[in-house]
Design a protein around this motif. Structure first.
Motif, PDB file in Angstrom:
ATOM      1  N   THR A  15      -2.685  -1.830   2.601  1.00 39.86           N
ATOM      2  CA  THR A  15      -1.927  -0.774   3.257  1.00 39.86           C
ATOM      3  C   THR A  15      -1.310   0.168   2.227  1.00 39.86           C
ATOM      4  O   THR A  15      -0.846  -0.256   1.175  1.00 39.86           O
ATOM      5  CB  THR A  15      -0.805  -1.356   4.141  1.00 39.86           C
ATOM      6  N   SER A  16      -1.302   1.459   2.557  1.00 40.86           N
ATOM      7  CA  SER A  16      -0.712   2.500   1.727  1.00 40.86           C
ATOM      8  C   SER A  16      -1.310   2.441   0.314  1.00 40.86           C
ATOM      9  O   SER A  16      -2.529   2.497   0.167  1.00 40.86           O
ATOM     10  CB  SER A  16       0.815   2.362   1.735  1.00 40.86           C
ATOM     11  N   MET A  17      -0.499   2.311  -0.737  1.00 38.51           N
ATOM     12  CA  MET A  17      -1.072   2.171  -2.074  1.00 38.51           C
ATOM     13  C   MET A  17      -2.004   0.964  -2.135  1.00 38.51           C
ATOM     14  O   MET A  17      -3.014   0.973  -2.854  1.00 38.51           O
ATOM     15  CB  MET A  17       0.025   2.034  -3.125  1.00 38.51           C
ATOM     16  N   GLY A  18      -1.679  -0.086  -1.390  1.00 38.74           N
ATOM     17  CA  GLY A  18      -2.544  -1.259  -1.329  1.00 38.74           C
ATOM     18  C   GLY A  18      -3.901  -0.942  -0.736  1.00 38.74           C
ATOM     19  O   GLY A  18      -4.899  -1.612  -1.045  1.00 38.74           O
ATOM     20  N   GLY A  19      -3.964   0.076   0.119  1.00 36.82           N
ATOM     21  CA  GLY A  19      -5.248   0.528   0.643  1.00 36.82           C
ATOM     22  C   GLY A  19      -6.083   1.203  -0.431  1.00 36.82           C
ATOM     23  O   GLY A  19      -7.317   1.087  -0.442  1.00 36.82           O
ATOM     24  N   ALA A  20      -5.416   1.915  -1.341  1.00 37.96           N
ATOM     25  CA  ALA A  20      -6.128   2.494  -2.482  1.00 37.96           C
ATOM     26  C   ALA A  20      -6.672   1.385  -3.382  1.00 37.96           C
ATOM     27  O   ALA A  20      -7.802   1.457  -3.872  1.00 37.96           O
ATOM     28  CB  ALA A  20      -5.193   3.418  -3.267  1.00 37.96           C
ATOM     29  N   VAL A  21      -5.867   0.348  -3.587  1.00 39.65           N
ATOM     30  CA  VAL A  21      -6.311  -0.814  -4.365  1.00 39.65           C
ATOM     31  C   VAL A  21      -7.523  -1.456  -3.693  1.00 39.65           C
ATOM     32  O   VAL A  21      -8.517  -1.793  -4.349  1.00 39.65           O
ATOM     33  CB  VAL A  21      -5.168  -1.833  -4.527  1.00 39.65           C
ATOM     34  N   ILE A  24      -2.857  -6.810   0.839  1.00 41.27           N
ATOM     35  CA  ILE A  24      -2.383  -6.090  -0.342  1.00 41.27           C
ATOM     36  C   ILE A  24      -1.336  -5.069   0.068  1.00 41.27           C
ATOM     37  O   ILE A  24      -1.617  -4.137   0.825  1.00 41.27           O
ATOM     38  CB  ILE A  24      -3.543  -5.386  -1.067  1.00 41.27           C
ATOM     39  N   GLN A  25      -0.117  -5.241  -0.444  1.00 40.12           N
ATOM     40  CA  GLN A  25       0.984  -4.354  -0.106  1.00 40.12           C
ATOM     41  C   GLN A  25       0.928  -3.041  -0.889  1.00 40.12           C
ATOM     42  O   GLN A  25       0.216  -2.914  -1.880  1.00 40.12           O
ATOM     43  CB  GLN A  25       2.320  -5.044  -0.392  1.00 40.12           C
ATOM     44  N   ALA A  51      -6.705  -3.264  -8.832  1.00 33.90           N
ATOM     45  CA  ALA A  51      -7.867  -3.817  -8.128  1.00 33.90           C
ATOM     46  C   ALA A  51      -8.462  -4.984  -8.902  1.00 33.90           C
ATOM     47  O   ALA A  51      -8.854  -6.007  -8.319  1.00 33.90           O
ATOM     48  CB  ALA A  51      -8.910  -2.732  -7.909  1.00 33.90           C
ATOM     49  N   ASP A  52      -8.526  -4.843 -10.224  1.00 31.31           N
ATOM     50  CA  ASP A  52      -9.044  -5.944 -11.042  1.00 31.31           C
ATOM     51  C   ASP A  52      -8.105  -7.149 -10.981  1.00 31.31           C
ATOM     52  O   ASP A  52      -8.560  -8.301 -10.998  1.00 31.31           O
ATOM     53  CB  ASP A  52      -9.235  -5.490 -12.482  1.00 31.31           C
ATOM     54  N   ASP A  53      -6.785  -6.898 -10.911  1.00 28.84           N
ATOM     55  CA  ASP A  53      -5.834  -8.002 -10.713  1.00 28.84           C
ATOM     56  C   ASP A  53      -6.197  -8.783  -9.451  1.00 28.84           C
ATOM     57  O   ASP A  53      -6.211 -10.019  -9.445  1.00 28.84           O
ATOM     58  CB  ASP A  53      -4.405  -7.471 -10.560  1.00 28.84           C
TER      59      ASP A  53
END
Length: 264
Positions: A93-99, A25-26, A73-75
Motif C-alpha cells: 500500500t502507498s509507498m509499499g505499493g511502489a515497493v 508491505i506498509q 524491494a530487495d529487502d
C-alpha cells in the motif's frame, strides 16, 4: 516479534495464520501495527501472513542514506528467502505499493499475485503533490505532535469514517506504538518521489489487482487508473467514498478482494 537476518541488515516481522503465503508491505511512515486488526483477523483464516517493518522502523536495522525503492524491494525479496518462501502473494500500500511493483519487476519468480493499494507508478500518472500531503507538511513545520497526528488522521480517512470518535483514539494509539524516526520518513519520501516504474510495468507478468479509494487525499485516484492501464490484464477496484487507509475503512471488502484475487 521475530527478526529476519538478511546478512547486512535485519528486519522485524510478525507471522500469523495459515494457508497461502502473503506478504504485506506498509507505506511511508507506516509500520507493522498499521495493518488494521479486523483485516488481519479475517484473512489469517486463508493466508500465512507476514507483516514487517522497513529498515529504520521499530526494531529493524538502522537505515542509512541513500537508498531507493528498489533497495526496499530487495529487502522484501531477501525476507521471503529468510522465511523459506519460494514465492508469495504480495500486497503493498502507498509507498509499499511502489515497493511491491519493484519486487514484481526485479524478482518476478517470487510473486504469485500482486495487489497494489492506494499507490502510484510514477510522475507519468500525474503530480504526486496532493492536498493531504501538503497539509501534513504544514503541520510538521509547527513541531506540534498532536497537530501532526490530527492532520495525518484527517487526510488519511474519508469524512464519513472520521465521524466515528473511537477511530481517532485507535489511530493515534497505533501510530505511536512503533518508533518511526523523522529522518527515516524523509529518506522514504525522497525514495518515493524518485519512484518511476511506468515504462517497465508493461513487462509485469503477475496477476495484478489495483485498489484505491475515491476519497483518497494522499495519492489521488487518477494514479490508480494510470497504474491499472499500464499493467497487462490488471483489474481496477475503486472504492467509492473511501480514503487512503481503505483497509481500515473497508476491511471486509478488502479481505474479500484479496481472497478472490489469490484464488483461495
Amino acid at each position: 516479534m521475530p527478526i529476519a537476518d538478511l546478512g547486512d541488515r535485519s528486519l522485524h516481522y510478525e507471522r500469523r495464520g495459515s494457508g497461502e503465503p502473503l506478504l504485506l508491505i506498509q507505506g511511508m511512515g507506516g509500520h507493522h501495527r498499521m495493518w488494521h486488526e479486523p483485516l488481519l483477523a479475517d484473512i489469517e483464516r486463508d493466508f500465512d501472513l507476514v507483516v514487517y517493518n522497513h529498515r529504520g522502523v521499530g526494531d529493524s536495522s538502522r537505515a542509512l542514506p541513500p537508498y531507493e525503492i528498489p533497495d526496499l524491494a530487495d529487502d522484501a525479496a531477501r525476507l521471503l528467502s529468510a522465511l523459506d518462501w519460494a514465492d508469495a502473494h504480495v500486497f503493498g500500500t502507498s509507498m509499499g505499493g511502489a515497493v511491491a511493483q519493484r519486487i514484481a519487476l526485479r524478482h518476478p519468480e517470487r510473486v504469485r499475485s500482486l495487489v497494489l493499494g492506494c499507490t502510484f507508478a510514477g510522475p507519468a500518472g500525474g503530480t504526486l503533490v496532493a492536498p493531504g500531503l501538503l497539509r501534513i507538511a504544514e503541520s510538521r513545520k509547527t513541531g506540534d505532535l498532536r497537530d501532526l497526528l490530527r492532520s495525518t488522521y484527517d487526510t488519511n480517512f474519508s469524512p464519513a469514517a472520521r465521524e466515528d470518535p473511537a477511530l481517532w483514539e485507535l489511530f493515534t494509539d497505533r501510530m505511536l506504538s512503533e518508533r518511526v524516526p523523522a529522518a527515516v520518513i524523509v529518506m522514504q519520501q525522497l525514495a518515493a518521489m524518485k519512484h518511476n516504474a511506468s515504462a517497465q510495468l508493461d513487462q509485469l507478468a503477475a496477476p495484478t489487482l489495483v485498489i484505491h479509494g475515491t476519497a483518497d487525499e494522499i495519492v489521488l485516484p487518477r494514479h490508480a487508473e494510470h497504474l491499472a492501464s499500464t499493467i497487462p490484464g490488471a483489474r481496477l477496484e475503486l472504492l467509492d467514498g473511501v480514503g487512503h487507509l481503505f483497509w481500515w475503512e473497508a476491511p471486509a471488502l478488502t479481505a474479500k478482494l484479496l481472497r478472490e484475487h489469490a484464488g483461495v
